[in-house]
Write an enzyme that holds these catalytic residues in place. Structure first.
Site, mmCIF file in Angstrom:
data_model
loop_
_atom_site.group_PDB
_atom_site.id
_atom_site.type_symbol
_atom_site.label_atom_id
_atom_site.label_comp_id
_atom_site.label_asym_id
_atom_site.label_seq_id
_atom_site.Cartn_x
_atom_site.Cartn_y
_atom_site.Cartn_z
ATOM 1 N N GLU A 220 31.680 13.056 7.049
ATOM 2 C CA GLU A 220 32.725 13.713 7.764
ATOM 3 C C GLU A 220 33.807 13.291 8.937
ATOM 4 O OE1 GLU A 220 29.797 17.332 7.286
ATOM 5 O OE2 GLU A 220 29.946 17.457 5.766
ATOM 6 N N CYS B 113 33.442 11.891 0.274
ATOM 7 C CA CYS B 113 31.927 12.178 -0.781
ATOM 8 C C CYS B 113 30.872 10.776 -0.895
ATOM 9 C CB CYS B 113 32.712 12.622 -1.788
ATOM 10 S SG CYS B 113 33.483 14.931 -1.668
ATOM 11 N N GLU C 5 29.889 10.459 -3.846
ATOM 12 C CA GLU C 5 30.904 9.052 -4.767
ATOM 13 C C GLU C 5 31.432 8.754 -4.729
ATOM 14 O OE1 GLU C 5 29.823 12.412 -4.602
ATOM 15 O OE2 GLU C 5 29.700 13.826 -6.217
ATOM 16 N N CYS D 192 32.559 16.738 -7.193
ATOM 17 C CA CYS D 192 33.620 17.516 -7.030
ATOM 18 C C CYS D 192 34.556 17.518 -7.744
ATOM 19 C CB CYS D 192 34.267 18.050 -5.535
ATOM 20 S SG CYS D 192 34.775 16.880 -4.819
ATOM 21 N N CYS E 197 36.630 13.871 -6.671
ATOM 22 C CA CYS E 197 36.104 12.723 -6.778
ATOM 23 C C CYS E 197 35.496 12.538 -8.644
ATOM 24 C CB CYS E 197 34.111 13.005 -6.697
ATOM 25 S SG CYS E 197 33.731 12.863 -5.358
HETATM 26 N N1 THU Z 1 29.992 16.702 -1.673
HETATM 27 C C1 THU Z 1 29.598 15.274 -1.627
HETATM 28 O O1 THU Z 1 29.998 14.440 -1.488
HETATM 29 N N2 THU Z 1 29.618 15.374 -3.150
HETATM 30 C C2 THU Z 1 29.503 16.210 -3.952
HETATM 31 O O2 THU Z 1 29.481 16.615 -5.067
HETATM 32 C C3 THU Z 1 30.129 17.313 -3.439
HETATM 33 C C4 THU Z 1 29.626 17.170 -1.933
HETATM 34 C C5 THU Z 1 29.963 16.432 0.017
HETATM 35 C C6 THU Z 1 31.558 16.278 0.719
HETATM 36 C C7 THU Z 1 30.859 17.114 2.324
HETATM 37 O O3 THU Z 1 30.413 16.291 3.349
HETATM 38 C C8 THU Z 1 29.749 18.323 1.833
HETATM 39 O O4 THU Z 1 29.413 17.621 0.568
HETATM 40 C C9 THU Z 1 30.123 20.006 1.835
HETATM 41 O O5 THU Z 1 31.253 19.866 0.403
#
Ligand code: THU
Length: 127
Positions: free
Chosen positions: A44, A53, A55, A86, A89
């Site tokens: 983040e 993310c 993925e 999401c 992704c």
């Molecule tokens: N996030 C992912 O890394 N992958 C997912 O499939 C869902 C969301 C992360 C993004 C962010 O850092 C945190 O999860 C909350 O949304």
């Protein structure tokens, strides 16, 4: 590598996540057509929209290692079962899906569930 082992790799990767804002850690492990696997975790930023993310981090790891076709992705979060990718992704995974499609593997109550990317992202946009 089995799908169970891929979930284990995704779990290990999730422990490296940098998620001080959401506290939502995620790890991913992609299986490329070569049979090699590549992991990623979410990271983040104080400018929230810059977040990457797990993925997409794993896909980038595959790409930089010369892999352009992905057969499967396993995703693990200690915060949530059935942690599917999401929308952004899903579109990125679609770009690199293998000719036989792409399995999306998640954990629910310590069991694995397998979706196809086609189920999660129907009627895809492709150029
Ligand atoms: N996030 C992912 O890394 N992958 C997912 O499939 C869902 C969301 C992360 C993004 C962010 O850092 C945190 O999860 C909350 O949304």
């Amino acid at each position: 590598m089995t799908y169970e082992e891929m979930i284990k790799k995704a779990k290990e990767a999730s422990s490296k996540a940098y998620a001080p804002y959401s506290k939502f850690k995620v790890g991913a492990c992609v299986l490329a057509e070569s049979g090699n696997t590549y992991v990623g975790c979410n990271f983040e930023n104080s400018s929230y929209g810059m977040t990457i993310c797990a993925e997409r981090n794993a896909v980038g790891n595959a790409i930089v290692n010369g892999e352009l076709k992905i057969r499967a992705v396993a995703i693990y979060s200690p915060n949530m079962d059935n942690c599917t990718p999401c929308g952004a992704c899903r579109q990125v995974l679609n770009e690199f899906k293998s000719k036989n499609g792409l399995d999306v593997i998640v954990k629910i109550n310590d069991k694995i569930k397998i979706y196809t990317l086609e189920e999660l992202l129907p009627e895809t946009f492709n150029l």
